[in-house]
Structure formats: C-alpha cells, structure tokens
Design an enzyme around this catalytic site. Structure first.
Site, PDB file in Angstrom:
ATOM      1  N   ASP A  13     -39.486 -36.504  14.204  1.00  0.00           N
ATOM      2  CA  ASP A  13     -40.732 -36.073  14.850  1.00  0.00           C
ATOM      3  C   ASP A  13     -41.262 -34.794  14.211  1.00  0.00           C
ATOM      4  OD1 ASP A  13     -42.904 -36.209  16.553  1.00  0.00           O
ATOM      5  OD2 ASP A  13     -41.897 -35.168  18.209  1.00  0.00           O
ATOM      6  N   SER A  18     -47.033 -28.828  21.480  1.00  0.00           N
ATOM      7  CA  SER A  18     -46.251 -29.588  20.499  1.00  0.00           C
ATOM      8  C   SER A  18     -46.457 -29.053  19.094  1.00  0.00           C
ATOM      9  CB  SER A  18     -46.655 -31.067  20.534  1.00  0.00           C
ATOM     10  OG  SER A  18     -46.329 -31.632  21.772  1.00  0.00           O
ATOM     11  N   HIS A  24     -45.947 -36.568  16.118  1.00  0.00           N
ATOM     12  CA  HIS A  24     -46.830 -37.211  17.092  1.00  0.00           C
ATOM     13  C   HIS A  24     -48.165 -36.464  17.245  1.00  0.00           C
ATOM     14  CE1 HIS A  24     -44.759 -34.338  19.957  1.00  0.00           C
ATOM     15  NE2 HIS A  24     -46.000 -34.252  20.434  1.00  0.00           N
TER      16      HIS A  24
END
Length: 516
Positions: A276, A359, A243
C-alpha cells in the site's frame, strides 16, 4: 446620733396630723401647647375642679416661718397656730390666663379667682362621655387647633418615593448586569511573545515538519480522492499510499499542494498494492523541504508522536498521541476480490487521531523524523482502511513502519517495482486452528510447496502448521504473511512448525517475488 426633732419630722418621728397627702402628678403638656379654660365644666359648683375625693388644702394664713433655734439651743414648744411648717410648701397657684383684662384704675378690684389647671382633671382611664372633653383628646377650630393632616400625606409621599427608588434601582441593576457597569470594559490580555517553541514540543515538531508535507488531489477513471504525502528528496519524489493515487493509475491527474499554498502537477512513478505504498514526482519546483527519516526499529511503546495530514481535505492538520503498540498485523484493501489488492502490514499502532485524508501522511517522532506512513484506522463499524467509507477516528490508527517504507520507496524510484519476500509455500486460509497451515495444493492446482523454493529447501511439507517466526507466535495465515513481509528478500528466518503433533524448527532464506 442626732438631736431630737421637736417637730417629729419623718423618718425620725411619726407623721404629724398637719402633713397633707401629696397631690396627684398629672402629665405635663408639650412646650407651647395652648390650654383652653374649662371652668364650669366640672364640680357641683361649676368651679372647674375635677370630681373625686381630692380637694386642695386651704390657703395658708401666713408664709412667715418661725425662727429656727440657734445651734446648740433646744427649741421650745411650737405655738398653737394653723401655719404650715417650713418644710411643707403651700399649694401652687395656677396663673391666670394672659388674656384676662386688667381692671381700670379707680375701680374696685375683684378678688382674683384661680383657674383650675386642666391637668388636675385629666384622667386617661375615664370615658370622654362620662367626664367630658379632656385636654389633647379633641381637635377642631372650636378647640383652638385643627386636626393634623400632614402625617397621612407624608406617608403617601414616602410610599411613592420608595416605589420610585425600587424601579430606578432595578433599572440600574439590569443595565449593570447587561453591560458590566457604566464604563467601557477593557479585558486583560497577554502581550505578543517571540513565538519560539521548544523543538520537541508539538508546536516545535509541527513547525519543523509542515514545510515537507503536501496534500494530494487525485481524479481519474470516474473517481477522485484526497490524501497526504511527504517530500523524500530535492528531486521532487513524494511518498504516499497506493490507495490514494489508485484512481490516477490509468491516466488520471494528480495535483500537489504544498503547506505554503503552492500547487504543482505530479506524475506517478511506481506503486505496490501489497505494501500500500506509491511514489509520485513533481517537476519545476524549487525550495523543497525533504523530511528526515527515522528508524522504526528504535520506536518504543509510549513514545510521543505527531500525525500530519489533510483529514477531510483540511490541509496542514496536526494531531498528537503516542505509540500504543508495535508489530500489529493488519490487512487492508481487498476490494477486487482476488486478493491482488490486499496489503499486509506489520504496523505501528497510535492513538493520534487519524481520519480519511490523513492517508500517506507522516507519523513523526519527538525530533520531527518520520517513523511511519499513516495508512489505516479501525473504525467503530469494525471496518478498516482509509480508502473506503468516511468513518472517523476512535483512537486506533495504524502506520506502515518507515523501515519498510524506505525499502519499498527506493525500489519504486529505482525500478518502478517493489519486491516481496516469500518462503515459497501456499497457505490454507480457511484453517481455523492456531497457526498457519500449509495447504494441500496451490490456488492454481499446483503443488503447495514450490519446487526448489526456500520452503522446499528447508524441508517444509504440505499440512505442516507454522506456529512461530523468529520465536514470535503466529496465530493465522495473514499474520504469517505480515511477519514475512516485514523482512527483506535474502533475510534468514527461523520457523517453528508442528507436524504429526511433533514440534520442530527449520531455518530458511527468504526469496523474492516481483509485484505485478
């Protein structure tokens, strides 16, 4: 015993008729105080004697004392005379004032008249109007002494000085309070140390891991974002979250900034939304520092960990915490609505603060080895994921285990795609009971159990409820997917299922499905 006293002197005899009463003792004026004469002020004859019953005794006729008897002789009777005995002193004569003129020679001398002492007429309990002026009670030039004024002036000066002292003291106190004194303040401080820290301390771990951590800035398709990654090898491969780089999947740009401030362009090597994870690569960069990879299967709850990243674009941010849980099934993504972008992670849970921008960053152990990839948080608004809103950390962060990340990264680097382990069945995601229920049909209308697939070969049927994987309880369809994807294709699993109220166990070998 003693010899008899012929004079009957007390205390051996009674008082004789010749013993006068002692005179009244009046206050003695201070030394040097002038005493004016007040002759004629008192008495009926104007002789200056104070009124009252007292009258001084008459002048003694002779001061010659009778001879004292020799020791051992008995004295004879005292002669009848008016002389005072030796033990009774004659009345004191008041000396004449020094200013009285002496008579000239040849002139007849007038007998000296003694001036009465003013203290003989001083009565502190009488009224001045009744007795007249008394010594030390009247002031003025006519009495030889002015009224003192220095006492009042001294009091005024003292009051002024006291007030000035108070004002000065307050000013000095205020200055000292504001400035800490009259001298220049020098605060104690420790000297510089060598800078060394224990390798397993947070500072030691950060110093070892930071050179291998990068910050990614991505833009494309009208979107932009910031995330973190870490170096995998000296060829320039960097692992991060899918993402983070998704805006650049259709021709966007990716910029990599290293911990020392150097920047470089990167290109997308491969990505997988189901895990992911994504891999990018930089070229033309030397001196890369790959981070060593740990083993997430060895992690225990309570182990200390350190998270490194760029929360809110604040590069090289270091936070610390512990592993608070393992094998926590989470899902993230799902913005497309068709389920193709949902990631299923059997995650490590940590209380190390993780925020948007962390992230893709590494979660390292006490030896600075990567054990997870920071990917999601549970926010206070019940949202999950780091790609959406700007929620902050509440101490619930989740990381993809590095064992899963290593396998996926290797597949993306080698083939550009990642494989997913499958059992070959379609699940009823609306089932509200305990466990994962095999659906009646697939989403496209086909059979829910793939013909010839791992599930069909193990004997799984539509309507079966799978309650455990390798003896670990499963409470829903998403949790079953997470448990399966935590394994590699080809791994053997034991499934516990319920059919018609009867529990049974089956064993199968996981198949493989390529990511799209």
């Amino acid at each position: 015993m003693h010899e008899p006293d012929e004079y009957s002197t007390p205390p051996y005899g009674g008082p004789g008729p010749w013993a006068p009463a002692p005179p009244v003792q009046f206050p003695t004026p201070a030394h040097g105080t002038p005493l004016p004469s007040y002759a004629g002020q008192y008495g009926p004859n104007g002789d200056g004697q104070p009124p009252g019953p007292y009258a001084p005794p008459p002048q003694a006729q002779s001061a010659v004392q009778p001879p004292r008897p020799a020791h051992g002789q008995i004295p004879g009777p005292a002669p009848a005379t008016t002389q005072m005995p030796a033990s009774a002193p004659a009345p004191q004569q008041v000396p004449a004032p020094a200013s009285a003129p002496a008579p000239a020679q040849g002139q007849p001398q007038t007998p000296h008249q003694p001036q009465p002492s003013p203290w003989l007429r001083y009565d502190p309990w009488s009224s001045p109007a009744a007795v007249g002026r008394q010594p030390l009670t009247q002031y003025g030039p006519q009495y030889g002494e002015p009224r003192p004024q220095r006492r009042r002036a001294g009091l005024v000066v003292t009051a002024v000085l006291a007030m000035a002292a108070c004002v000065a003291g307050g000013a000095v106190g205020a200055y000292i309070e504001r400035n800490g004194g009259f001298s220049r303040v020098e605060l104690p401080q420790a000297g510089r140390d060598a800078g060394g820290r224990a390798p397993d301390s947070v500072a030691g771990i950060a110093a070892s891991a930071l050179p291998g951590v990068v910050t990614l800035h991505v833009n494309g398709g009208g979107e932009q974002g910031t995330g973190t990654g870490f170096v995998l090898d000296r060829q320039g491969h960097i692992l991060t979250n899918n993402h983070v780089v998704s805006p650049a999947s259709s021709g966007g740009e990716i910029s990599v900034t290293f911990s020392g401030g150097e920047t470089a362009r990167a290109k997308l090597v491969g990505k997988d939304s189901g895990y992911d994870l994504a891999v990018v690569k930089v070229t033309g960069v030397s001196g890369l520092t790959p981070l060593p990879l740990g083993n997430s299967d060895n992690v225990q709850v309570g182990d200390p960990v350190v998270a490194i990243g760029a929360p809110f674009d604040l590069s090289n941010t270091v936070t610390s915490g512990i592993i608070s849980a393992k094998e926590r099934p989470i899902t993230a993504g799902g913005e497309k609505g068709d389920g193709s972008d949902i990631s299923y992670v059997d995650a490590l849970q940590t209380d190390a603060p993780i925020n948007p921008g962390n992230s893709g960053g590494p979660l390292v152990d006490a030896r600075a080895r990567v054990i997870g990839i920071n990917s999601a948080i549970r926010a206070a608004d019940n949202g999950t994921g780091l790609g959406g809103g700007q929620s902050g950390s509440i101490g619930l962060g989740f990381a993809i285990p590095i064992n899963q990340g290593k396998r996926v990264a290797e597949e993306l680097i080698n083939t550009g795609r990642a494989t997913h382990p499958v059992i070959g069945v379609s699940l009823d995601m609306e089932y509200a009971g305990d466990g994962a229920k095999v659906g009646a049909k697939a989403a496209d209308g086909g059979p829910s159990v793939t013909t010839g697939g791992p599930g069909a070969r193990a004997g799984i049927r539509p309507g079966d409820v799978i309650t455990a994987v390798d003896d670990q309880r499963v409470h829903g369809g998403e949790e079953l997917i997470v448990k399966i994807r935590a394994h590699r294709p080809g791994d053997r699993l034991k499934l516990t299922l319920v059919r018609g109220g009867e529990e049974r166990t089956v064993t199968l070998t996981l198949g493989s499905a390529n990511s799209g």
